[in-house]
Design a protein around this motif. Structure first.
Motif, PDB file in Angstrom:
ATOM      1  N   PRO A  99     -10.224  12.163  10.346  1.00 34.04           N
ATOM      2  CA  PRO A  99      -8.937  11.629   9.905  1.00 34.04           C
ATOM      3  C   PRO A  99      -7.795  12.586  10.222  1.00 34.04           C
ATOM      4  N   ALA A 100      -6.626  12.016  10.466  1.00 34.82           N
ATOM      5  CA  ALA A 100      -5.449  12.817  10.790  1.00 34.82           C
ATOM      6  C   ALA A 100      -4.860  13.426   9.523  1.00 34.82           C
ATOM      7  N   ILE A 101      -5.675  14.221   8.859  1.00 30.94           N
ATOM      8  CA  ILE A 101      -5.258  14.943   7.663  1.00 30.94           C
ATOM      9  C   ILE A 101      -5.572  16.406   7.905  1.00 30.94           C
ATOM     10  N   SER A 102      -4.608  17.251   7.681  1.00 32.35           N
ATOM     11  CA  SER A 102      -4.863  18.679   7.826  1.00 32.35           C
ATOM     12  C   SER A 102      -4.158  19.406   6.694  1.00 32.35           C
ATOM     13  N   ILE A 103      -4.817  20.398   6.153  1.00 29.93           N
ATOM     14  CA  ILE A 103      -4.243  21.143   5.038  1.00 29.93           C
ATOM     15  C   ILE A 103      -3.922  22.571   5.451  1.00 29.93           C
ATOM     16  N   GLN A 104      -2.972  23.130   4.782  1.00 26.58           N
ATOM     17  CA  GLN A 104      -2.685  24.549   4.913  1.00 26.58           C
ATOM     18  C   GLN A 104      -3.434  25.244   3.785  1.00 26.58           C
ATOM     19  N   ARG A 105      -4.512  25.923   4.125  1.00 25.36           N
ATOM     20  CA  ARG A 105      -5.409  26.453   3.103  1.00 25.36           C
ATOM     21  C   ARG A 105      -4.715  27.494   2.232  1.00 25.36           C
ATOM     22  N   PRO A 106      -5.051  27.535   0.952  1.00 27.03           N
ATOM     23  CA  PRO A 106      -4.440  28.549   0.086  1.00 27.03           C
ATOM     24  C   PRO A 106      -4.949  29.943   0.454  1.00 27.03           C
ATOM     25  N   SER A 107      -4.061  30.915   0.441  1.00 28.46           N
ATOM     26  CA  SER A 107      -4.486  32.280   0.753  1.00 28.46           C
ATOM     27  C   SER A 107      -5.381  32.839  -0.348  1.00 28.46           C
ATOM     28  N   ARG A 108      -5.106  32.438  -1.572  1.00 28.56           N
ATOM     29  CA  ARG A 108      -5.958  32.785  -2.707  1.00 28.56           C
ATOM     30  C   ARG A 108      -6.641  31.519  -3.197  1.00 28.56           C
ATOM     31  N   TRP A 109      -7.914  31.633  -3.496  1.00 26.35           N
ATOM     32  CA  TRP A 109      -8.611  30.484  -4.050  1.00 26.35           C
ATOM     33  C   TRP A 109      -8.256  30.326  -5.524  1.00 26.35           C
ATOM     34  N   TYR A 110      -8.463  29.124  -6.043  1.00 25.43           N
ATOM     35  CA  TYR A 110      -8.017  28.783  -7.382  1.00 25.43           C
ATOM     36  C   TYR A 110      -8.927  29.371  -8.461  1.00 25.43           C
ATOM     37  N   ASN A 111      -8.324  29.780  -9.554  1.00 22.17           N
ATOM     38  CA  ASN A 111      -9.073  30.182 -10.737  1.00 22.17           C
ATOM     39  C   ASN A 111      -9.486  28.946 -11.534  1.00 22.17           C
ATOM     40  N   SER A 112     -10.541  29.083 -12.314  1.00 21.52           N
ATOM     41  CA  SER A 112     -11.006  28.002 -13.187  1.00 21.52           C
ATOM     42  C   SER A 112     -11.100  28.523 -14.612  1.00 21.52           C
ATOM     43  N   VAL A 113     -10.486  27.804 -15.538  1.00 23.87           N
ATOM     44  CA  VAL A 113     -10.484  28.258 -16.932  1.00 23.87           C
ATOM     45  C   VAL A 113     -11.901  28.311 -17.490  1.00 23.87           C
ATOM     46  N   SER A 172     -14.468  21.930   3.632  1.00 21.10           N
ATOM     47  CA  SER A 172     -13.116  21.412   3.463  1.00 21.10           C
ATOM     48  C   SER A 172     -12.856  20.209   4.362  1.00 21.10           C
ATOM     49  N   ASP A 173     -13.304  20.271   5.623  1.00 21.71           N
ATOM     50  CA  ASP A 173     -13.085  19.152   6.544  1.00 21.71           C
ATOM     51  C   ASP A 173     -13.818  17.894   6.089  1.00 21.71           C
ATOM     52  N   HIS A 174     -14.969  18.062   5.447  1.00 18.37           N
ATOM     53  CA  HIS A 174     -15.666  16.897   4.898  1.00 18.37           C
ATOM     54  C   HIS A 174     -14.829  16.250   3.801  1.00 18.37           C
ATOM     55  N   ALA A 175     -14.243  17.072   2.946  1.00 17.50           N
ATOM     56  CA  ALA A 175     -13.437  16.544   1.840  1.00 17.50           C
ATOM     57  C   ALA A 175     -12.177  15.857   2.333  1.00 17.50           C
ATOM     58  N   GLN A 176     -11.655  16.281   3.497  1.00 16.53           N
ATOM     59  CA  GLN A 176     -10.457  15.654   4.041  1.00 16.53           C
ATOM     60  C   GLN A 176     -10.680  14.185   4.364  1.00 16.53           C
ATOM     61  N   ARG A 177     -11.935  13.770   4.463  1.00 19.50           N
ATOM     62  CA  ARG A 177     -12.204  12.347   4.680  1.00 19.50           C
ATOM     63  C   ARG A 177     -11.827  11.521   3.444  1.00 19.50           C
ATOM     64  N   ILE A 178     -11.717  12.189   2.295  1.00 17.84           N
ATOM     65  CA  ILE A 178     -11.292  11.496   1.083  1.00 17.84           C
ATOM     66  C   ILE A 178      -9.783  11.617   0.914  1.00 17.84           C
ATOM     67  N   SER A 179      -9.280  12.846   0.910  1.00 14.97           N
ATOM     68  CA  SER A 179      -7.843  13.069   0.761  1.00 14.97           C
ATOM     69  C   SER A 179      -7.523  14.532   1.003  1.00 14.97           C
ATOM     70  N   ALA A 180      -6.272  14.823   1.236  1.00 15.77           N
ATOM     71  CA  ALA A 180      -5.835  16.209   1.395  1.00 15.77           C
ATOM     72  C   ALA A 180      -6.008  16.979   0.091  1.00 15.77           C
ATOM     73  N   GLU A 181      -5.699  16.317  -1.031  1.00 18.31           N
ATOM     74  CA  GLU A 181      -5.856  16.995  -2.323  1.00 18.31           C
ATOM     75  C   GLU A 181      -7.310  17.375  -2.574  1.00 18.31           C
ATOM     76  N   ALA A 182      -8.233  16.471  -2.207  1.00 18.47           N
ATOM     77  CA  ALA A 182      -9.657  16.770  -2.375  1.00 18.47           C
ATOM     78  C   ALA A 182     -10.056  17.961  -1.533  1.00 18.47           C
ATOM     79  N   ALA A 183      -9.500  18.069  -0.314  1.00 17.67           N
ATOM     80  CA  ALA A 183      -9.802  19.203   0.550  1.00 17.67           C
ATOM     81  C   ALA A 183      -9.253  20.494  -0.034  1.00 17.67           C
ATOM     82  N   CYS A 184      -8.050  20.447  -0.591  1.00 20.43           N
ATOM     83  CA  CYS A 184      -7.499  21.646  -1.239  1.00 20.43           C
ATOM     84  C   CYS A 184      -8.423  22.125  -2.345  1.00 20.43           C
ATOM     85  N   ASN A 185      -8.986  21.206  -3.095  1.00 20.60           N
ATOM     86  CA  ASN A 185      -9.837  21.574  -4.229  1.00 20.60           C
ATOM     87  C   ASN A 185     -11.250  21.992  -3.840  1.00 20.60           C
ATOM     88  N   THR A 186     -11.540  22.058  -2.544  1.00 17.16           N
ATOM     89  CA  THR A 186     -12.790  22.731  -2.152  1.00 17.16           C
ATOM     90  C   THR A 186     -12.625  24.244  -2.230  1.00 17.16           C
TER      91      THR A 186
END
Length: 341
Positions: A102-116, A152-166
């Motif tokens: 899919p024509a979806i591409s994300i700019q990956r976060p330089s720092r990965w997300y923390n989880s509470v 991440s590229d697998h998740a982009q098949r669902i949405s950009a937000e889903a790819a970010c959350n990988t």
């Protein structure tokens, strides 16, 4: 946030986007909801395991908690997932009969997300003052990657937000750079092509820790000691006319201390960037194993309650599913390699 919502709508309608169009953001925690409504059945073939459990839009994860991993009678933490499981759906062909991503591409976060959810785990280790796990990986990226389990590229098949959350540590283990960016990536692109052919494949993957090997970790003083796996497993499943078909793989990741006392991979792999110049062809067949072998080395239990459990876990495939070249996306293929030997 308004821009992100507009982009999400554009992407959902099939509009093309470049990496600059959808930044994942630099926030300490993800700006996107963990789970957005979708009809993927990520847990369909998830194994039986104990730990912290969370479902994201693109995958399901169980994370190691304060259990007794090494059997010494004391609670301990690896700061790794036990496994990640997800359904990967195929993309359809274009007018030329190709299967582009899919024509979806994300700019990956330089720092990965923390989880509470990890705060109590961090607080349970004496001397740890870091608020998240990203600090443990800082400075070792040229040796140990934050290795995605759900790509991440697998998740982009669902949405950009889903790819970010990988880019969550629910979805990462320390993986040797050339393993991550070489044979492991090739297997990921094979998985994507297989999903295109079979419409859906289910993937279960995670780290392996061998009790007989020394426990080596990344992380400096004040940071979480993230244990380095001795290997990784991946199981692919699809549902055919004769029932559930499986492929199971183990990629060994031996590691040891170098002369300076730093954990270092003690094996070599060919990075996708070097494969062409070295005339290297990737072949996952030598890594094929039975699911029973994965159970033995991880403690996970698959197909619990199914009458065909023994049959499904005992068999080791001797060849990969044939996935023709047309199902592979050439631009995303590792070293441009499409098809399997």
């Amino acid at each position: 946030m308004k821009l992100i919502c507009m982009l999400a709508i554009t992407l959902a309608l099939g509009g093309a986007a470049s990496a600059a169009d959808f930044p994942c953001g630099g926030a300490t925690t993800s700006p996107f909801p963990a789970l957005a409504p979708n009809d993927h059945d990520h847990g369909r073939y998830a194994p039986q395991a104990a730990g912290l459990r969370k479902t994201f839009t693109a995958y399901q994860s169980v994370f190691d908690d304060a259990d007794d991993d090494d059997g010494d009678g004391r609670a301990d933490l690896r700061f790794n997932p036990e496994y990640v499981a997800y359904e990967l759906r195929g993309v359809g062909p274009n007018a030329a009969g190709d299967y582009p991503e899919p024509a979806i591409s994300i700019q990956r976060p330089s720092r990965w997300y923390n989880s509470v959810e990890f705060a109590p785990l961090l607080a349970a280790v004496p001397g740890v003052t870091a608020k998240g796990l990203d600090e443990s990986y800082a400075g070792v990226g040229s040796v140990w990657n934050r290795g995605h389990l759900a790509m991440s590229d697998h998740a982009q098949r669902i949405s950009a937000e889903a790819a970010c959350n990988t880019h969550q540590f629910w979805n990462a283990s320390p993986q040797a750079q050339d393993l991550n960016q070489g044979p492991w990536r090739f297997l990921e692109t094979y998985s994507a092509a297989a999903a295109n052919k079979y419409r859906s494949v289910w993937i279960v993957t995670g780290p392996i820790f061998d009790p007989a090997t020394p426990k080596l970790t990344i992380g400096d003083a004040g940071e979480a000691p993230v244990e380095i796996p001795d290997g990784f497993f991946k199981i692919l499943l699809h549902e055919g006319p004769s029932g559930v078909e499986t492929l199971a793989f183990i990629y060994e990741q031996p590691n040891a201390l170098d002369a300076a006392g730093r954990p270092t991979p003690s094996a070599q792999w060919v990075n996708c960037n070097k494969a062409k110049s070295l005339h290297h062809r990737y072949d996952p067949k030598p890594q094929l194993v039975s699911i029973a072998q994965i159970e033995l080395r991880t403690g996970l239990r698959f197909f619990v309650g199914r009458p065909d459990r023994e049959h499904l876990t005992a068999r080791a495939a001797d060849h990969l599913w044939p996935v023709e070249t047309r199902y592979w996306d050439a631009p995303s293929a590792c070293a441009g390699q499409r098809g399997v030997p």
